[in-house]
Scaffold this motif. Structure first.
Motif, short mmCIF file in Angstrom:
data_model
loop_
_atom_site.label_atom_id
_atom_site.label_comp_id
_atom_site.label_asym_id
_atom_site.label_seq_id
_atom_site.Cartn_x
_atom_site.Cartn_y
_atom_site.Cartn_z
N VAL A 1 43.21 52.89 55.26
CA VAL A 1 42.39 52.49 53.99
C VAL A 1 41.09 52.89 54.24
N GLY A 2 40.56 53.71 53.64
CA GLY A 2 39.05 54.31 53.74
C GLY A 2 38.61 54.39 52.46
N THR A 3 37.01 55.12 52.34
CA THR A 3 36.67 55.29 51.43
C THR A 3 36.72 56.63 50.66
N GLY A 4 37.18 57.66 51.28
CA GLY A 4 37.39 59.06 51.12
C GLY A 4 37.93 59.39 49.85
N PRO A 5 37.87 60.74 49.49
CA PRO A 5 38.49 61.02 48.22
C PRO A 5 40.22 61.27 48.27
N PHE A 6 40.57 61.37 49.56
CA PHE A 6 42.13 61.21 49.52
C PHE A 6 42.63 59.87 50.56
N MET A 7 43.81 59.73 50.16
CA MET A 7 44.34 58.79 50.83
C MET A 7 45.65 59.21 51.74
N LEU A 8 46.00 58.73 52.80
CA LEU A 8 46.99 59.15 53.59
C LEU A 8 48.54 58.72 52.71
N GLY A 9 49.04 59.94 52.34
CA GLY A 9 50.46 59.60 51.45
C GLY A 9 51.65 59.73 52.67
N ASP A 10 52.73 60.31 52.26
CA ASP A 10 53.91 60.33 53.15
C ASP A 10 53.70 61.41 54.11
N PHE A 11 54.18 61.13 55.28
CA PHE A 11 54.30 62.21 56.32
C PHE A 11 55.28 62.62 57.11
N VAL A 12 55.66 63.58 57.50
CA VAL A 12 56.61 63.86 58.37
C VAL A 12 56.07 64.35 59.74
N GLU A 13 56.04 63.44 60.66
CA GLU A 13 55.40 63.58 61.73
C GLU A 13 55.41 64.88 62.44
N GLY A 14 54.51 65.48 62.98
CA GLY A 14 54.31 66.72 63.78
C GLY A 14 54.56 67.85 62.59
N ASP A 15 54.65 67.45 61.63
CA ASP A 15 55.05 68.67 60.46
C ASP A 15 54.07 68.62 59.37
N GLN A 16 54.09 67.64 58.66
CA GLN A 16 53.38 67.81 57.70
C GLN A 16 52.58 66.33 57.14
N TYR A 17 51.56 66.47 56.66
CA TYR A 17 50.79 65.15 56.17
C TYR A 17 50.25 65.25 54.65
N VAL A 18 50.87 64.38 53.77
CA VAL A 18 50.39 64.49 52.61
C VAL A 18 49.24 63.68 52.35
N LEU A 19 48.19 64.08 51.47
CA LEU A 19 47.05 63.29 51.19
C LEU A 19 47.05 63.10 49.69
#
Lengths: 310, 308, 610
Positions: free
Chosen positions: C243-261
């Protein structure tokens, strides 16, 4: 063909020639006959010629290459071909041409030494397995099964990863210890048929020891398949070494290697913009391997004319 | 058959044990400081080896196969990457068998210059390094793009196009191999009596080839499938590596400590993930065995049907 | 597992290297005068960046709402998405979308309020009162308040804290006591009310905005967690929990491969145009190809495009390169003097005690050395061929980044590559080859050998050592190159005045705050590793900061331009180069804010144009 497929069509299970070749119409000795047949094969002769060229090219390097293949020159990286650097330089400023030439030495050495190791192991185990049969045969055969079912390249990778600090000797021994099952199986088959031949029976009846029978009677008669398969192994190993170097698991820098040179082609700019950096090693591998294969085919046909395909 | 299965099972267990033994060979890094320099030396330490092995065995005993470096179960990891590879292998096998058979048919059916040279190419290609061929193909495709050929994605595994491209690359060598096998098996039937008889009766050559020769050769062709499969697996590493296809081979390769590194990342040794290596190698071994057993069963079925 | 220990050891090590090499030089040491005027900060927080992109995308299509942008970099993150614990720059790439700080740098590298609305400093800069922007919420809807700021600074000062971000807090009032666990209250950061927070420093803070610019973590999440367990808490690592204040939030990710925000629709600065941003870890070898085919939209820090591929990226019609100067620069320092070992032990810096290094105290020798270095060749050609940097860099003559106002592009400074001039200067200074061995002897006829020390870890710099040896040999200077050391060991011998070395290679961060070079170049400061004692320079540096003239930026510009000229003639350093970053974006993405340090500024303004 980086993972030599176990028992691919190239693995020839030639029938051993009869000790007394039937077609001795003239007074040729069997050896002479083989040589004659070999040299009648144009492709095989071309193979020998090409192979010799590669060998001379690689081993006379000090005569005409003035650059040290390991000498880096950080100020002259990715140079284009010039009078000084015939094939330009690589990312470390090493002279590509020098690396090409010296890399050939490494490839040929790796090929030859692995061939020797594998042939020795193959002949010994193949003889034991084929000659004695029984439980020792089934043990050896199960072990070869183990190796043959394993994704070959992965096995090599695993071992190389664990060993770390690889040098030519370690690589050769490792590969040798992993590649032997193929040739062992083929030789075993050869021995199985040989074992049933009359001259073996007579030798045995005459009281010859097993060792003597193997050394004096069986190996000389199996020499055809041994040599043919050895050449094939050599070609495969040259490919394998370059494949390993290519993915970064081979002989480490600064030792030059064709595979490592090809690795530079992974960068888009080099792949499309600097073909001189990676085409020559690729072509050298192809030439070397093809010539060895031609020789192997020629030898097979020479040893055993029946097996030659239309 | 039961003996065969038991034997395979035994071999499988042996292989897995060997893999574990190799993967956990101690590569303990000891840092040596000399004057102002610090460098790591990998040492062989038998006691450590024992500890690592028993640690691993204890972990398996506790019902876990271990974790990857992010702390996720290796099975989750395996599921993700292996399923991609399996799809790739599946598609490539189908292409290989289809093209291989078609090419073999063409090569044996016709005797013209095309068929002969197609044959030669097929044989010659097997003597070439796969990665070199793949690089050349990539370069040609990139060149085509620059000439205005419609672009598609060459790398990765997200798009259908890159997926298919990888599958085609992967099937290249196995299909050549398969074509050779099928062709030579077909030919070995050539001289047989029933063919001559059928020919005499004026049966079309294509019918002969498909209905009789192929059917007769089927058992020996099926026997060759495991070998073709091994071939495919060997190629898989190169294809995944060269197209950045994030599949099981690629993952294994990564787990072996090979990462694209940059200045700011750590030395490779620190990334070696033993449990991952073990699981993936076991996966590939199992695949090999399954194909082996499958082909054996198939052969048996085919032969039995023909006998009955 | 003991592997893990090595991990953290190495992470810490890597980080300290980075910190030393890049941050300290720039951010902490710049500006020594407490009177430094700061009133030009705090105005116009953000201008309308949406309009002023690169002008060349007239051909671009319609901007559309929603969509996804793919961003690629080379190495996987370490999965520590908590600002107080992360160490990897790849993790930072993920977190840049999620967490924000009270201040951030603008395109001239000045810190501007961000989460803060405005601030006031007291006269001696020991106290800063910050008013926070209103209406900021965390991703989970909770309001962002001054308590979160206090909490964050408490956490990086906490006795249980094992991370490496303490430098942001360690000069605050009461830090020592709090860190030692002797007090429950941290007097250094206090919430006045929900919107007001006060920072107090023990001594005048030279860089108050920087010290207050640490990313803020939510108290309502981590407040309930044992401080020692924050690192492994799921809100530090797991999708949907960060949880942050920024414009994007951490969504699903495939570790070491891709990180959806995923877009944070309630972002206080305006809802993002995009639906998602996908960060992808891709092979260095294929990234350029992915860019060309449009599979990847942006290639960003820290690595960017490989220098050797830059030439082919330049030719791609669909790709725009962003090549801001990297704020790190490399130099070769001359050990003009050494501290005596008693002073080293006592940690004292007394210019009167410095022992002169006779080999380098003659300025003509130093000039000769700079004349002998072909720095253009080190940087390499524009077309990605040759050089240590394949053209991705520029020769440097003074420690001011191009983006800084103190950089005078018209200044005619620096000593050009001229081996004849170098030999002339050497001869003038009495260094001549008297015994015919190809190397010069010193004026007393003794053998003259300079020892060069350099650290491992930066490939171009490592290679530079050999190049320098060769180039100096050409003018007859015999250089003995030490075997490279690990960075900490290297910096130790440099810092502690090991008298066996004469020259050393190192990097500094270019001033990213105030351009005042005093923190590194004033005679008596610790970072004056060369122990260069020069009253003229000290006086100029002083002049650049003295009121009331220094309130005028133009005046300072003049002073620094003069100083740059002086320093490039006196050559305490042979400035080598600063790198250029090679970031890239395809024309599909619009609204990118050009910034000298990041590609990831204001991602909520990005949009996709088809």
């Amino acid at each position: 063909m980086s993972g030599p497929s176990p028992g691919s069509t190239k693995q020839v299970n030639t029938e051993p020639p009869m000790p007394e070749a039937k077609e001795q119409k003239k007074s040729y000795s069997p050896t002479k006959l083989i040589v004659k047949r070999f040299f009648a094969n144009k492709l095989a002769v071309a193979g020998v010629f090409m192979f010799l060229l590669v060998v001379i090219f690689s081993f006379s390097a000090p005569l005409f290459v003035e650059h040290d293949p390991a000498q880096t020159n950080p100020l002259n990286t990715y140079a284009e071909p010039s009078a000084d650097h015939w094939l330009g330089t690589n990312s470390s400023g090493q002279d590509n041409f020098a690396r090409l030439v010296y890399g050939g030495q490494i490839s040929l050495q790796v090929g030859v030494f692995i061939m020797l190791i594998v042939s020795v192991i193959g002949v010994v185990l193949g003889s034991i397995s084929g000659y004695f049969g029984g439980w020792i045969d089934s043990i050896i055969m199960r072990v070869t099964d183990l190796f043959l079912i394993f994704p070959f390249l992965l096995l090599v990778l695993t071992v190389v990863t664990i060993l770390q600090n690889v040098n030519v000797a370690i690589l050769v021994i490792t590969l040798g210890l992993i590649v032997w099952p193929n040739i062992t199986r083929i030789l075993r088959g050869t021995y199985l048929t040989l074992r049933e031949r009359e001259f073996i029976y007579s030798a045995r009846a005459a009281g010859a020891t097993d060792l003597r029978i193997i050394m004096k009677h069986m190996i000389p008669n199996a020499i055809g398949p041994i040599i043919v398969n050895a050449t094939i192994i050599m070609a495969q190993m040259i490919i394998l070494e370059s494949a390993l170097s290519f993915i970064g698991f081979g002989i480490p820098a600064p030792t030059p290697s064709w595979g490592a040179m090809l690795n530079e082609a992974r960068s888009l700019n080099i792949l499309t913009g600097m073909p001189w950096a990676w085409m020559p090693p690729g072509i050298m591998i192809v030439i070397t391997v093809l010539s060895i294969n031609f020789i192997g085919d020629g030898l097979r046909d020479a040893f055993d004319p029946k097996s030659s395909r239309k | 058959m039961r003996i065969f299965l038991l034997q395979q099972l035994f071999l499988w267990v042996c292989m897995v044990v060997v893999v574990v033994l190799i993967a956990f060979l101690p590569r303990d890094l000891v840092f040596v400081s000399e004057e102002y320099e610090t460098y790591g030396i990998a040492t062989m330490n038998m006691q450590l080896y024992g500890e690592r092995l028993s640690e691993y065995v204890a972990m398996i005993g506790a019902g876990s196969l271990g974790e990857n470096r992010y702390g996720t179960s290796v099975l989750v990891d395996l599921h993700l990457y292996a399923s991609r590879s399996l799809q790739l292998i599946g598609i490539a096998s189908i292409i290989a068998i289809f093209i291989g058979t078609a090419k073999a048919y063409f090569d044996t059916r016709y005797k013209g210059i095309f068929a002969r040279s197609s044959r030669k190419i097929g044989q010659g290609m097997q003597a070439l390094p796969d990665f070199f061929i793949i690089i050349v193909v990539q370069m040609v495709v990139l060149w085509l793009f620059r000439q205005g050929f419609p672009q598609f994605s060459l790398y990765g595994n997200e798009d259908l196009s890159s997926f298919l491209f990888a599958a085609v690359l992967l099937s290249l060598f196995p299909s050549m191999y398969f074509a050779n096998i099928v062709a030579s098996t077909l030919e070995s039937e050539e001289g047989s009596f029933y063919l001559i008889a059928a020919k005499g009766r004026g049966v079309k050559k294509s019918v002969l080839l498909i209905k009789h020769q192929l059917a007769n050769a089927l058992p020996s062709i099926i026997q060759q499938i495991p070998i073709m499969f091994m071939y495919l697996l060997s190629n898989l590493l190169m294809v995944e590596f060269l197209t950045s296809f994030r599949g099981a081979m690629y993952r294994t390769y990564q787990a072996m400590g090979f990462q694209e590194t940059s200045l700011e990342s750590l030395p490779n040794q620190f990334y070696i993930e033993e449990p991952v290596i073990v699981v993936y190698l076991t996966f590939f071994i199992s695949l090999g065995f399954l194909v082996n057993i499958g082909s054996r069963v198939m052969t048996e079925i085919v032969t039995r049907r023909r006998l009955s | 597992m003991n592997l893990k220990k090595w991990w953290s050891f190495l992470l810490a090590l890597t980080f300290s290297v980075l910190l030393l090499a890049a941050c300290n030089g720039g951010d902490d040491e710049t500006g020594t005068d407490p009177e430094e005027p700061a009133d030009d900060n705090g105005e116009e927080p953000a201008d309308d960046e949406n309009g002023d992109d690169d002008g060349d995308d007239d051909t671009a299509g319609e901007a559309s709402e929603g969509g996804n942008v793919n961003i690629a970099f080379f190495s996987p993150p370490e999965h520590q998405f908590n600002p107080i614990y992360y160490t990897s720059t790849y993790d930072a790439n993920v977190m840049d979308f999620i967490f924000e700080a009270l201040f951030r740098t603008d395109d001239e590298l000045l810190l501007q309020p961000h989460l803060a609305e405005s601030y006031e400093l007291n006269d001696d800069q020991t106290e800063m009162t910050i008013t926070l922007n209103e209406g900021i919420t965390w991703h989970d809807g909770e309001a962002f308040t001054a308590d979160d700021v206090v909490f964050t600074y408490e956490m990086i000062s906490h006795p249980e804290y094992t991370g490496v971000r303490g430098t942001y807090a360690d000069k605050l009032v009461g830090y020592e006591d709090f860190r030692a666990g002797e007090s429950e209250e941290f007097e250094g950061v206090v919430a006045e009310d929900d919107q007001t927070v006060i920072f107090r420093w023990e001594e005048s803070s030279v860089t108050p905005e920087f010290n207050a610019s640490f990313p803020i973590i939510p108290e309502h999440i981590f407040g309930a967690v044992e401080p020692g367990e924050i690192e492994s808490h799921e809100s530090s690592i797991a999708t949907g929990e960060v949880v942050g204040t920024g414009p994007f939030m951490l969504g699903d990710f495939v570790e070491g491969d891709q990180y959806v925000l995923n877009a944070n629709e309630d972002y206080w600065n305006g809802a993002p145009n995009l639906d998602t941003v996908t960060l992808q870890v891709r092979d260095q070898a294929v990234i350029t190809g992915l860019l060309e085919s449009g599979d990847v939209d942006m290639v960003i820090q820290p690595d960017g495009i490989v220098p050797s591929d830059v030439a082919s990226v330049e030719q791609m019609d669909n790709v725009t390169l962003y090549q801001p100067q990297d704020l790190g620069y490399q130099y070769m320092g001359f050990k003009i003097g050494y501290r005596p070992s008693e002073d080293v032990e006592a940690g004292v810096i007394d210019t009167d005690n410095f022992i002169e290094n006779e080999k380098l105290s003659d300025v003509r020798v130093r000039q000769a050395i700079v004349h002998a270095l072909d720095r253009e060749a080190m940087v390499g050609g524009e077309d990605g061929e040759g050089g240590l940097l394949q053209g991705s860099g520029q020769v440097l003559h003074a420690p001011f980044p191009e983006a800084s106002w103190a950089f005078d592009e018209n200044a005619d400074i620096g000593l050009e590559y001229d081996t004849d001039r170098a030999m002339e200067l050497l001869a003038e200074a009495g260094y001549e080859d008297t015994n015919g061995d190809g190397f010069v002897e010193d004026p007393n006829g003794e053998e003259y050998v300079l020892t060069l020390a350099y650290p491992t870890g930066n490939e171009p710099r490592e290679n530079a050592a050999i190049v320098i040896e060769q180039q100096l040999a050409e003018v007859g200077i015999n250089v003995n190159v030490d075997t490279p050391r690990e960075f900490p060991a290297h910096s130790e011998i440099v810092e502690n005045d090991d008298q066996s070395i004469d020259m050393y290679l190192m990097g500094w961060g270019l001033a990213s705050g105030d351009p005042d070079p005093g923190g590194i170049f004033t005679s008596h400061v610790p970072y004056n590793y060369t122990r260069w004692v020069d009253e003229t320079s000290d006086e100029m540096i002083q002049r650049g900061l003295s009121a009331p003239d220094a309130f005028e930026q133009e005046y300072r510009e003049e002073v620094y331009s003069e100083w740059a000229e002086y320093v490039s003639e006196q050559v305490p350093y042979a400035f080598l180069w600063s790198m250029i970053n090679n970031w890239a974006a395809t024309d599909r993405v619009g609204g990118i804010t050009e910034d000298p340090v990041t590609m990831l500024k204001d991602p909520h303004l990005w949009y996709v144009q088809e």
